[in-house]
Scaffold this motif. Structure first.
Motif, short mmCIF file in Angstrom:
data_model
loop_
_atom_site.label_atom_id
_atom_site.label_comp_id
_atom_site.label_asym_id
_atom_site.label_seq_id
_atom_site.Cartn_x
_atom_site.Cartn_y
_atom_site.Cartn_z
N CYS A 183 12.52 2.13 10.99
CA CYS A 183 11.87 2.50 11.37
C CYS A 183 10.62 1.10 11.36
CB CYS A 183 11.16 3.60 11.02
SG CYS A 183 9.34 4.49 11.65
N GLN A 184 9.15 1.02 11.98
CA GLN A 184 7.97 0.28 12.53
C GLN A 184 6.76 1.67 11.86
OE1 GLN A 184 8.86 -2.38 14.99
NE2 GLN A 184 10.08 -4.26 14.00
N GLY A 185 6.07 1.23 11.46
CA GLY A 185 4.92 2.59 11.64
C GLY A 185 5.15 3.95 10.68
N ILE A 186 3.69 4.54 10.76
CA ILE A 186 3.99 5.47 10.06
C ILE A 186 3.21 6.34 11.40
CG2 ILE A 186 2.03 6.60 8.58
CD1 ILE A 186 1.38 4.08 7.24
N ALA A 187 3.75 7.34 11.24
CA ALA A 187 3.95 8.34 12.33
C ALA A 187 2.59 9.27 12.06
CB ALA A 187 5.31 9.04 12.80
N ALA A 188 2.35 9.67 10.93
CA ALA A 188 1.39 10.66 10.59
C ALA A 188 0.17 10.38 9.48
CB ALA A 188 1.82 12.13 9.74
N ILE A 189 -0.99 10.90 9.08
CA ILE A 189 -1.80 10.58 8.69
C ILE A 189 -2.28 11.50 8.16
CG2 ILE A 189 -3.83 8.97 9.91
CD1 ILE A 189 -3.32 7.81 7.04
N LEU A 190 -3.09 11.69 7.22
CA LEU A 190 -3.85 13.04 7.03
C LEU A 190 -5.55 12.54 7.23
CD1 LEU A 190 -2.25 15.28 4.57
CD2 LEU A 190 -2.59 15.78 6.56
N ASP A 191 -6.46 12.81 7.52
CA ASP A 191 -7.81 12.58 7.43
C ASP A 191 -8.80 12.87 6.26
OD1 ASP A 191 -8.70 14.48 7.67
OD2 ASP A 191 -9.84 14.57 10.17
N PRO A 192 -10.25 12.25 6.09
CA PRO A 192 -10.44 12.65 4.19
C PRO A 192 -10.79 14.09 5.01
CG PRO A 192 -11.65 10.77 5.97
CD PRO A 192 -10.62 11.47 6.88
N MET A 218 0.57 -1.06 0.16
CA MET A 218 -0.02 -0.21 0.20
C MET A 218 1.19 1.43 0.26
SD MET A 218 -3.25 -1.02 2.96
CE MET A 218 -3.39 0.63 3.11
N MET A 219 2.03 1.39 0.93
CA MET A 219 2.85 2.17 0.79
C MET A 219 3.26 3.14 -0.75
SD MET A 219 3.82 4.47 3.10
CE MET A 219 5.26 4.89 4.48
N PHE A 220 3.14 1.62 -1.06
CA PHE A 220 4.21 2.22 -2.88
C PHE A 220 2.75 2.21 -3.23
CE2 PHE A 220 7.89 1.19 0.04
CZ PHE A 220 8.63 2.30 -0.27
N ALA A 221 2.19 1.52 -4.19
CA ALA A 221 0.87 0.67 -4.88
C ALA A 221 0.31 1.62 -5.11
CB ALA A 221 0.85 -0.51 -4.62
N ASP A 222 -0.14 2.91 -3.78
CA ASP A 222 -1.63 3.28 -3.48
C ASP A 222 -1.62 4.83 -3.82
OD1 ASP A 222 -3.69 4.58 -2.82
OD2 ASP A 222 -4.08 2.44 -1.00
N GLU A 251 -3.51 7.25 -3.47
CA GLU A 251 -4.85 7.97 -2.63
C GLU A 251 -4.30 8.20 -1.20
OE1 GLU A 251 -9.30 7.43 -0.67
OE2 GLU A 251 -8.93 6.71 -2.72
N LEU A 252 -3.40 6.43 -1.16
CA LEU A 252 -3.07 6.44 1.08
C LEU A 252 -1.40 7.38 0.56
CD1 LEU A 252 -2.81 5.80 3.64
CD2 LEU A 252 -1.19 3.67 2.66
N ARG A 253 -0.65 7.42 -0.30
CA ARG A 253 0.78 8.01 -0.43
C ARG A 253 0.07 9.78 0.18
NH1 ARG A 253 5.29 7.86 -5.01
NH2 ARG A 253 6.72 9.82 -4.55
N GLY A 254 -1.30 9.74 -0.73
CA GLY A 254 -1.67 11.81 -0.66
C GLY A 254 -1.80 11.94 1.02
N ARG A 255 -2.21 11.02 1.29
CA ARG A 255 -2.54 11.24 2.91
C ARG A 255 -1.70 11.16 4.33
NH1 ARG A 255 -7.32 8.03 4.07
NH2 ARG A 255 -7.16 9.45 6.26
#
Length: 118
Positions: free
Chosen positions: A66-75, A1-5, A7-11
């Motif tokens: 590192c393991q995990g994502i530190a930040a994400i944008l909500d909708p 998902m990190m590299f192929a999606d 929409e997720l990348r934008g968030r």
């Protein structure tokens, strides 16, 4: 998902920092099963769909672990920051569960916003 999606990348506001770190973790996982057909197939697929994956995979940089994502944008594009912990199954060292915890100020803000909308 990190590299192929896309929409997720934008968030993911820290994508440029987080993606290479997660790739470093992936390399560690691959070292436990270097000939695993599913892992090798995933690498081939990611090479096809992501120029960033392909470039970072080939350069084998000394990225910070590192393991995990530190930040994400909500909708609504509001940034949410997280802390995370990783749990590893002793009998199956390649299995990991990453649990994310919203940082306190975001949890309170989200709860307040939900109460106001409800």
């Amino acid at each position: 998902m990190m590299f192929a999606d896309g929409e997720l990348r934008g968030r993911l506001p820290e994508w440029q920092r987080d993606a290479p770190r997660l790739l470093t973790q992936f390399r560690c996982d691959l070292a436990a099963a270097p000939e695993d057909p599913a892992m090798l197939e995933l690498i081939d697929e990611l090479r096809k769909v992501s120029a960033d994956f392909r470039r970072w995979w080939e350069t084998r940089g000394a990225d910070e672990y590192c393991q995990g994502i530190a930040a994400i944008l909500d909708p609504e594009s509001v940034r949410m920051d997280f802390d995370h912990e990783t749990m590893i199954v002793d009998a199956h060292r390649h299995l990991r569960m990453i649990v994310y915890f919203a940082r306190h100020e975001h949890a309170v803000s989200s709860l307040s916003g939900s109460a106001q909308r409800g």
